[in-house]
Design a protein around this motif. Structure first.
Motif, PDB file in Angstrom:
ATOM      1  N   ILE A 149       3.009   7.776  32.276  1.00 25.94           N
ATOM      2  CA  ILE A 149       1.601   7.335  32.278  1.00 25.94           C
ATOM      3  C   ILE A 149       1.166   6.555  31.261  1.00 25.94           C
ATOM      4  O   ILE A 149       0.695   5.697  30.531  1.00 25.94           O
ATOM      5  CB  ILE A 149       0.692   7.920  32.989  1.00 25.94           C
ATOM      6  CG1 ILE A 149       1.063   8.127  34.235  1.00 25.94           C
ATOM      7  CG2 ILE A 149      -0.799   7.290  32.564  1.00 25.94           C
ATOM      8  CD1 ILE A 149       0.405   8.868  35.519  1.00 25.94           C
ATOM      9  N   CYS A 150       1.738   7.619  29.723  1.00 27.70           N
ATOM     10  CA  CYS A 150       0.597   7.237  28.248  1.00 27.70           C
ATOM     11  C   CYS A 150       1.543   5.585  27.822  1.00 27.70           C
ATOM     12  O   CYS A 150       1.098   4.792  27.163  1.00 27.70           O
ATOM     13  CB  CYS A 150       1.210   8.025  27.167  1.00 27.70           C
ATOM     14  SG  CYS A 150       0.019  10.105  27.226  1.00 27.70           S
ATOM     15  N   TRP A 151       2.973   5.993  27.883  1.00 26.59           N
ATOM     16  CA  TRP A 151       3.753   4.727  27.698  1.00 26.59           C
ATOM     17  C   TRP A 151       3.950   3.625  28.153  1.00 26.59           C
ATOM     18  O   TRP A 151       3.017   2.284  27.636  1.00 26.59           O
ATOM     19  CB  TRP A 151       5.776   5.163  27.547  1.00 26.59           C
ATOM     20  CG  TRP A 151       5.724   5.885  26.156  1.00 26.59           C
ATOM     21  CD1 TRP A 151       5.597   7.250  26.071  1.00 26.59           C
ATOM     22  CD2 TRP A 151       5.249   5.648  25.022  1.00 26.59           C
ATOM     23  NE1 TRP A 151       6.034   7.595  24.773  1.00 26.59           N
ATOM     24  CE2 TRP A 151       5.588   7.047  24.401  1.00 26.59           C
ATOM     25  CE3 TRP A 151       5.272   4.468  24.321  1.00 26.59           C
ATOM     26  CZ2 TRP A 151       5.761   6.740  22.736  1.00 26.59           C
ATOM     27  CZ3 TRP A 151       5.662   4.567  22.625  1.00 26.59           C
ATOM     28  CH2 TRP A 151       5.971   5.876  22.194  1.00 26.59           C
ATOM     29  N   TYR A 152       3.715   3.583  29.203  1.00 25.63           N
ATOM     30  CA  TYR A 152       3.045   2.647  30.726  1.00 25.63           C
ATOM     31  C   TYR A 152       2.486   2.082  30.036  1.00 25.63           C
ATOM     32  O   TYR A 152       1.763   0.225  29.351  1.00 25.63           O
ATOM     33  CB  TYR A 152       2.930   2.271  32.381  1.00 25.63           C
ATOM     34  CG  TYR A 152       2.446   1.681  32.851  1.00 25.63           C
ATOM     35  CD1 TYR A 152       3.291   0.540  33.049  1.00 25.63           C
ATOM     36  CD2 TYR A 152       1.203   1.697  32.210  1.00 25.63           C
ATOM     37  CE1 TYR A 152       2.767  -0.341  33.977  1.00 25.63           C
ATOM     38  CE2 TYR A 152       0.491   0.479  34.169  1.00 25.63           C
ATOM     39  CZ  TYR A 152       1.576  -0.400  34.337  1.00 25.63           C
ATOM     40  OH  TYR A 152       0.757  -1.611  34.875  1.00 25.63           O
ATOM     41  N   LEU A 153       0.577   2.635  29.139  1.00 25.82           N
ATOM     42  CA  LEU A 153      -0.912   1.866  29.748  1.00 25.82           C
ATOM     43  C   LEU A 153      -0.590   1.192  28.316  1.00 25.82           C
ATOM     44  O   LEU A 153      -1.245   0.843  27.536  1.00 25.82           O
ATOM     45  CB  LEU A 153      -1.340   2.981  29.731  1.00 25.82           C
ATOM     46  CG  LEU A 153      -2.247   3.553  30.480  1.00 25.82           C
ATOM     47  CD1 LEU A 153      -2.607   4.556  30.677  1.00 25.82           C
ATOM     48  CD2 LEU A 153      -2.566   2.737  31.083  1.00 25.82           C
TER      49      LEU A 153
END
Length: 132
Positions: free
Chosen positions: A58-62
């Protein structure tokens, strides 16, 4: 101009979160962690792997997708980044440390966590009607 600066600052927050989470995960994965006595639960670490890779993805996607609408291609990249990162960590645990060992079941837990992040982001984006 001020608007572009604010966007850049917000994207930097996502970058700090992604790099920070990755660093935190790497540290815990490669350091000698002492287990608290009396709290031994069989395979409890698989839940930790699941959560770490859920948040990682989620962090890298955001960060990678900041400023765009939903893009499945970026979500797929974040998933693959998590998958390869998890495999690399297990390899490092097996061959670069004397106090940790690689475990294929950890890779599976990592993958399920990352896949859950993909599903959660897809559902969230769909519910926010960003996917037509």
């Amino acid at each position: 101009m001020k608007h572009i600066q604010r966007l850049s600052e917000r994207k930097n927050i996502f970058l700090i979160a992604a790099v920070g989470w990755t660093s935190f995960t790497t540290y815990l994965s490669l350091s000698e962690v002492k287990v608290l006595p009396g709290f031994e639960i069989e395979n409890a670490d698989k839940g930790v792997h699941f959560i770490f890779h859920l948040v990682f993805t989620i962090c890298w996607y955001l960060f990678l997708n900041f400023g765009y609408g939903f893009r499945f291609k970026i979500l797929r990249i974040a998933f693959l980044l998590s998958l390869f990162y998890g495999i690399a960590i297990e390899f490092c645990q097996e061959y670069l440390t004397t106090y940790r060992s690689g475990d294929p079941m950890d890779v599976l837990a990592n993958s399920v966590g990352a896949l859950s992040a993909v599903i959660a982001m897809f559902i969230l984006q769909k519910s926010l009607k960003l996917i037509q």
